[in-house]
Motif scaffolding. Structure first.
Motif, PDB file in Angstrom:
ATOM      1  N   HIS A 641      15.262  12.430   4.254  1.00 26.28           N
ATOM      2  CA  HIS A 641      14.489  11.070   5.559  1.00 26.28           C
ATOM      3  C   HIS A 641      12.876  11.570   5.463  1.00 26.28           C
ATOM      4  O   HIS A 641      12.622  11.430   6.755  1.00 26.28           O
ATOM      5  CB  HIS A 641      15.015  11.702   6.630  1.00 26.28           C
ATOM      6  CG  HIS A 641      16.505  11.216   6.639  1.00 26.28           C
ATOM      7  ND1 HIS A 641      17.930  11.262   6.156  1.00 26.28           N
ATOM      8  CD2 HIS A 641      16.955  10.138   8.072  1.00 26.28           C
ATOM      9  CE1 HIS A 641      18.542  10.403   6.045  1.00 26.28           C
ATOM     10  NE2 HIS A 641      18.532   9.701   7.192  1.00 26.28           N
ATOM     11  N   THR A 642      12.236  12.027   5.043  1.00 24.61           N
ATOM     12  CA  THR A 642      11.427  12.742   4.888  1.00 24.61           C
ATOM     13  C   THR A 642      10.025  12.098   3.672  1.00 24.61           C
ATOM     14  O   THR A 642      11.117  12.284   2.825  1.00 24.61           O
ATOM     15  CB  THR A 642      10.612  13.962   4.816  1.00 24.61           C
ATOM     16  OG1 THR A 642      11.073  15.016   4.131  1.00 24.61           O
ATOM     17  CG2 THR A 642      10.817  14.617   6.223  1.00 24.61           C
ATOM     18  N   ARG A 643       8.613  12.022   3.630  1.00 26.85           N
ATOM     19  CA  ARG A 643       7.892  11.780   2.569  1.00 26.85           C
ATOM     20  C   ARG A 643       7.210  12.562   1.522  1.00 26.85           C
ATOM     21  O   ARG A 643       7.029  13.437   2.299  1.00 26.85           O
ATOM     22  CB  ARG A 643       7.121  10.612   2.882  1.00 26.85           C
ATOM     23  CG  ARG A 643       6.493  10.548   3.711  1.00 26.85           C
ATOM     24  CD  ARG A 643       5.680  10.003   4.147  1.00 26.85           C
ATOM     25  NE  ARG A 643       4.731   9.737   5.206  1.00 26.85           N
ATOM     26  CZ  ARG A 643       3.565  10.271   4.778  1.00 26.85           C
ATOM     27  NH1 ARG A 643       2.740  10.119   3.592  1.00 26.85           N
ATOM     28  NH2 ARG A 643       2.758  10.662   6.023  1.00 26.85           N
ATOM     29  N   LYS A 667       8.497   4.266  -0.131  1.00 30.87           N
ATOM     30  CA  LYS A 667       9.779   4.339   0.480  1.00 30.87           C
ATOM     31  C   LYS A 667       9.726   4.482   2.118  1.00 30.87           C
ATOM     32  O   LYS A 667       9.264   4.825   2.731  1.00 30.87           O
ATOM     33  CB  LYS A 667      10.670   5.904   0.323  1.00 30.87           C
ATOM     34  CG  LYS A 667      11.251   6.169  -1.550  1.00 30.87           C
ATOM     35  CD  LYS A 667      12.462   7.134  -1.280  1.00 30.87           C
ATOM     36  CE  LYS A 667      11.490   8.159  -0.359  1.00 30.87           C
ATOM     37  NZ  LYS A 667      12.678   9.642  -0.823  1.00 30.87           N
ATOM     38  N   SER A 668      10.769   3.242   2.143  1.00 24.17           N
ATOM     39  CA  SER A 668      10.697   2.648   3.938  1.00 24.17           C
ATOM     40  C   SER A 668      12.991   2.931   3.983  1.00 24.17           C
ATOM     41  O   SER A 668      13.017   2.952   3.161  1.00 24.17           O
ATOM     42  CB  SER A 668      10.270   1.584   3.907  1.00 24.17           C
ATOM     43  OG  SER A 668       8.974   1.536   4.279  1.00 24.17           O
ATOM     44  N   ILE A 669      12.981   3.321   5.508  1.00 25.97           N
ATOM     45  CA  ILE A 669      13.789   3.800   5.466  1.00 25.97           C
ATOM     46  C   ILE A 669      13.726   2.975   7.213  1.00 25.97           C
ATOM     47  O   ILE A 669      12.873   2.874   7.754  1.00 25.97           O
ATOM     48  CB  ILE A 669      14.176   5.176   6.377  1.00 25.97           C
ATOM     49  CG1 ILE A 669      13.963   5.635   7.374  1.00 25.97           C
ATOM     50  CG2 ILE A 669      14.312   6.108   4.823  1.00 25.97           C
ATOM     51  CD1 ILE A 669      14.514   6.634   7.758  1.00 25.97           C
ATOM     52  N   MET A 671      14.344   3.125  10.458  1.00 24.15           N
ATOM     53  CA  MET A 671      14.976   4.374  11.941  1.00 24.15           C
ATOM     54  C   MET A 671      16.301   3.929  12.908  1.00 24.15           C
ATOM     55  O   MET A 671      15.948   4.833  13.676  1.00 24.15           O
ATOM     56  CB  MET A 671      13.693   4.814  12.222  1.00 24.15           C
ATOM     57  CG  MET A 671      12.294   4.820  11.040  1.00 24.15           C
ATOM     58  SD  MET A 671      13.284   6.739  10.267  1.00 24.15           S
ATOM     59  CE  MET A 671      12.907   8.391  11.230  1.00 24.15           C
ATOM     60  N   SER A 685      19.857   4.121   4.116  1.00 29.35           N
ATOM     61  CA  SER A 685      18.740   4.295   3.491  1.00 29.35           C
ATOM     62  C   SER A 685      18.296   3.668   2.656  1.00 29.35           C
ATOM     63  O   SER A 685      17.523   2.676   1.997  1.00 29.35           O
ATOM     64  CB  SER A 685      17.740   5.749   3.047  1.00 29.35           C
ATOM     65  OG  SER A 685      18.490   6.703   1.927  1.00 29.35           O
ATOM     66  N   LEU A 698       8.155   6.720   6.020  1.00 26.21           N
ATOM     67  CA  LEU A 698       9.092   8.637   5.873  1.00 26.21           C
ATOM     68  C   LEU A 698       7.744   9.055   6.827  1.00 26.21           C
ATOM     69  O   LEU A 698       7.096   9.044   6.163  1.00 26.21           O
ATOM     70  CB  LEU A 698      10.061   8.168   5.389  1.00 26.21           C
ATOM     71  CG  LEU A 698      11.176   8.340   4.412  1.00 26.21           C
ATOM     72  CD1 LEU A 698      11.111   8.551   3.165  1.00 26.21           C
ATOM     73  CD2 LEU A 698      12.342   8.194   5.482  1.00 26.21           C
TER      74      LEU A 698
END
Length: 883
Positions: A641-643, A667-669, A671, A685, A698
């Motif tokens: 959940h972090t980059r 990367k993207s999630i 949210m 994700s 992220l």
């Protein structure tokens, strides 16, 4: 350290004093002032014997005599269950009755022969005699040595205060063992009850005894009439007395006493019948089996086995006194059989003492109770007693009879001595089938009732499974294996739960107290709904005039740098609910699981603390058993959940590690689900987003907040695992350092363990992090005493009702340069006296370890404050969508 003190100005600094081994020893080792109280604690009667009076004497005499009349037939029956002569049961109950008052801390407990212990004694005697056939030990010798060895073990447990060891034995194991023992005892007495003891070996496993008894039913004789009728009579008396207790409330005590005496009444009745039948009949021609003339130190058959030995004339009194046998081979043969007996002696006695202590509103001392039964089992064998412990039925009789002190046991012992010296002629005619009926009736209450099993199922379903496993093992194998298997299963489940505990990631919910509204169970009517909407609109309008209402549109959360009183969290409302939530003055933050795995309203908006800030709660402590699972959970969640802040570059694509994505920074999630107020589960994700609006980059990792409320002790393996995770996350967030905040870390040794590995402090070996704030609280001092004056502690640090009624106001003003002075200003117009108490603000936790916070709210606020400041300073604030 000087820097720490300067950073604390104008407050008086508070630095943590680490615990030491020497301090621990000084705290736990007794001093010379503790020697006399320690010695007198072994004789609790010294605290009440000086106040003994005639009213207590009368109550104790009545209770003791009542118990004695019940114990006489019961003790003899239990001695037969152990395979001993009946008088050994009287010796056993006599010893417990006359010695307990010297060492016991309960007025109700009655020590004597019990069904379960008698069964274990009989099994031990049988095992030893089978293993040592060439030593020619008597059953009495084995039983007395067995009791003495059990007393030695109990004495060590009591002197070393090891009563806490019984807490390792779960309740389900005890219930399964007692129920299995009740079935075993009942089935072993059925052959004697029906008069088929010659065709059935009652020493076999319970299921074999049951099968053999069914096969021997055609051989039943007149003993069955005595046994079955005695069992029915006991049940009828108990049923009738319980019924009359509810109907005749004025004579409850009389019916209780008559119900307690049902054993003696039944035995006397059948003894009288036996006397009428056999008064002119030789013993060899008796119509049914009777006790006859008791042997003098020779073996007597149990109620479940035939007796073909010649009988010897009985001499009344203590005819078997003398020391137990200390032959080394006998001791070595008994030791393997000792653990189950010691466990049951511990469990039965302490459980009974605690139960009746809670009922009658007093406290027992478990370690002292162990000493009491230890001395009973140490001295009892010298007068012919076998192992004994607290009797539930005897304790209940004493309690219902109105006992006042433990001295009632002396009167109980007097009745037993009277039976040994004056009632020997009556004992001759007691039918053995009636004693078997008494045993079966007595152990019937030991079986766990169906209502308790249903409650166990609703409380903990695995416990019910373990219960039946323990009972089945006890019936088809042995009692010892039954309790061992149940304890092993319970401990395995406990360790599995600790090892597989994955922890909980937390989100924040703003809660508002409501003291003026109630919610009806029924659905409100249309008029009530319109009235509610009108009041809701009025509340919204009033709150909007004070600036408390926020828009229902999607917004970013307010900056965490603001104070808690001014911070407003956005809440998305559905189309059917146009009302908004206002932050009231008493609003506070609560923390719940982000995955909505808790029993709360699924429609609540659970908000992540801040992008890049993770709040984590340890579920079952933190130790070497669960550290691997918890560390993996933390690492996987945080890194997914972090980059990563630095993109590794490779000269050739083949140099890239196999487990590293090709483009980590792209990367993207989605949210939105993390803040979804609809109650649906968050989407992973990898799930494709539904719109471009829900795609967010992220965030970078900022801080980790750990809720350590469940951590009281830890170990080096757990701390080392957390330190390795810290190094891994620092590489992930490089060149920045990840902040680690800890909440509810109370134990001094645990704080020292974390601090020794670099947690809790500002400075790190590989750089420095920003100093967080610290919490303040008021300390109260006398105006006359100054700083060193007497300290008062008003409840919870709140203004008292008197101050509120006087209209007191609290103001924060600069003090004398040391801290801030908080004065209470009462309203003189109200006629209230001036408050003489001066309150100064002081740090709650140690200022040299600022990352150890007072509570979770303070830890999250400190982490989000610095994360927000860092994001603003770097100019790359990561936004997120609230849905």
């Amino acid at each position: 350290m000087a820097g720490e003190e300067q950073g604390a100005a104008p407050f008086e600094p508070y630095l943590e004093e680490e615990p030491t081994i020497g301090g621990w020893l000084r705290e736990h080792l007794p001093t010379r002032h503790d020697i006399v109280p320690f010695i007198t604690s072994f004789f609790p009667f010294t605290s009440w014997i000086g106040r003994y009076n005639s009213r207590w004497l009368l109550a104790d005499a009545i209770a003791g005599v009542t118990l004695g009349l019940v114990v006489i037939p019961q003790a003899m029956a239990y001695a037969l269950l152990a395979g001993l002569s009946p008088e050994y049961g009287l010796y056993t109950s006599f010893t417990g009755a006359t010695l307990y008052w010297l060492f016991g801390t309960s007025k109700d407990v009655a020590i004597g022969a019990t069904a379960v212990v008698s069964l274990l004694v009989g099994k031990t005697v049988n095992e030893v005699l089978e293993q040592q056939p060439d030593q020619h030990y008597t059953r009495e010798q084995v039983a007395r040595t067995h009791a003495f060895l059990a007393g030695c073990v109990l004495l060590v447990f009591g002197l070393l205060r090891l009563d806490w060891l019984i807490e390792f034995i779960p309740h389900v194991a005890i219930a399964a063992f007692i129920t299995g023992a009740a079935f075993t005892i009942s089935l072993s007495q059925v052959p004697a009850l029906l008069g088929v003891q010659a065709e059935v070996n009652s020493k076999n496993a319970p299921y074999r005894v049951f099968v053999d008894t069914c096969r021997a039913l055609p051989h039943t004789n007149l003993d069955a009439a005595i046994g079955v009728s005695g069992l029915v009579l006991l049940a009828l008396i108990k049923w009738y007395c319980n019924r009359m207790e509810k109907r005749d409330l004025k004579r409850v005590r009389m019916w209780n006493m008559f119900c307690s005496l049902r054993l003696s009444v039944t035995i006397l009745l059948f003894t009288f019948v036996s006397f009428l039948v056999h008064r002119k009949v030789p013993f060899e021609d008796s119509k049914f089996r009777i006790l006859g003339q008791l042997p003098r130190g020779t073996h007597h058959a149990s109620a479940g086995a035939p007796d073909r030995r010649p009988r010897i004339k009985f001499s009344s009194g203590f005819i078997h006194n003398g020391p137990p046998s200390f032959h080394p081979k006998l001791i070595m043969a008994i030791l393997p059989q000792l653990p189950p007996t010691v466990i049951i002696l511990l469990i039965e006695h302490i459980a009974i003492g605690k139960s009746f202590g809670r009922i009658n509103e007093y406290t027992v001392v478990p370690s002292q109770e162990l000493i009491s039964i230890a001395f009973t089992n140490l001295t009892g064998p010298f007068v012919g007693a076998y192992a004994s412990t607290g009797s539930f039925s005897g304790t209940a009789i004493l309690s219902k009879a109105g006992v006042r002190t433990p001295l009632a046991g002396v009167f109980n012992g007097f009745v037993l001595v009277l039976a040994l010296y004056a009632l020997t002629s009556i004992l001759y005619y007691i039918p053995l089938a009636s004693l078997s009926a008494l045993i079966i009736h007595a152990v019937y209450n030991l079986i766990t009732p169906p209502a308790e099993l249903i409650r166990m199922w609703h409380t903990a379903p695995p416990d019910l499974v373990f219960f039946f496993v323990g009972v089945l093992v006890a019936i088809f194998d042995s009692l010892e294996d039954g309790i061992y298997v149940t304890v092993a299963l319970s401990l395995a489940l406990l360790l599995l739960r600790i090892a597989k505990s994955s922890g909980q990631f937390l989100g924040r919910v703003t809660v508002y107290p409501n003291y003026h509204h109630s919610f009806a169970q029924d659905k409100p009517s249309h008029d009530a709904a319109e009235k509610h909407n009108k009041h809701q609109a009025d509340d919204l309008a009033e709150a909007g005039s004070h600036g408390l209402i926020i828009s229902t549109e999607r917004q970013r959360p307010a900056s965490p740098s603001k104070t808690a009183m001014s911070q407003v969290q956005p809440v998305h409302q559905s189309e059917n609910d146009e009302a908004s939530v206002s932050r009231l003055p008493l609003a506070r933050d609560a923390f719940f699981r982000l995955d909505r795995g808790e029993a709360i309203n699924p429609r609540l908006a659970i908000i992540s603390p801040y992008p890049g800030v993770f709040a984590f709660r340890f579920p079952n402590g933190f130790n070497y058993i669960n550290q691997a699972q918890l560390i993996d959970t933390l690492a996987n969640r945080i890194m997914s959940h972090t980059r990563r802040t630095t993109v590794p570059e490779y000269a050739h694509p083949g140099d890239r590690p196999w487990n590293e994505p090709s483009s980590p920074n792209n990367k993207s999630i989605r949210m939105g689900p993390a803040f979804d107020s609809s109650g649906s589960s968050p989407r992973s994700s990898s799930t494709a987003p539904t719109s471009e609006e829900e795609l967010q980059p992220l965030p970078t990792l900022r801080a980790v907040v750990l809720d350590c409320a469940t951590i009281n002790h830890t170990d080096s393996g757990a701390i080392e695992g957390l330190a390795e995770l810290r190094a891994q996350l620092d590489r992930w967030a490089a060149p920045s350092l990840v902040e680690w905040h800890f909440a509810h870390l109370r134990n001094g040794w645990t704080r020292k363990a974390f601090a020794a590995n670099g947690f809790g402090c500002c400075n790190r070996s590989d750089g420095t992090t920003a100093r967080p704030g610290f919490s303040l609280a008021a300390r109260y001092e006398s105006e006359a005493g100054g700083v060193g004056g007497a300290v008062t502690t008003p409840p919870a640090g709140r203004v008292s009702n008197d101050e509120e009624s006087c209209g007191s106001e609290t103001e924060v003003a600069p003090g004398d340069g040391e801290d801030i002075e908080v004065k209470s200003q009462p309203s003189e117009a109200a006629g209230c006296p001036r408050n003489e108490v001066r309150r100064r603000l002081a740090p709650v936790t140690a200022m040299d370890r600022p990352y150890f916070h007072a509570d979770l709210a303070a830890a999250v606020e400190a982490a989000t404050r610095h994360a927000s400041a860092s994001a603003s300073h770097s100019g790359c604030v990561v936004g997120f969508t609230l849905k």
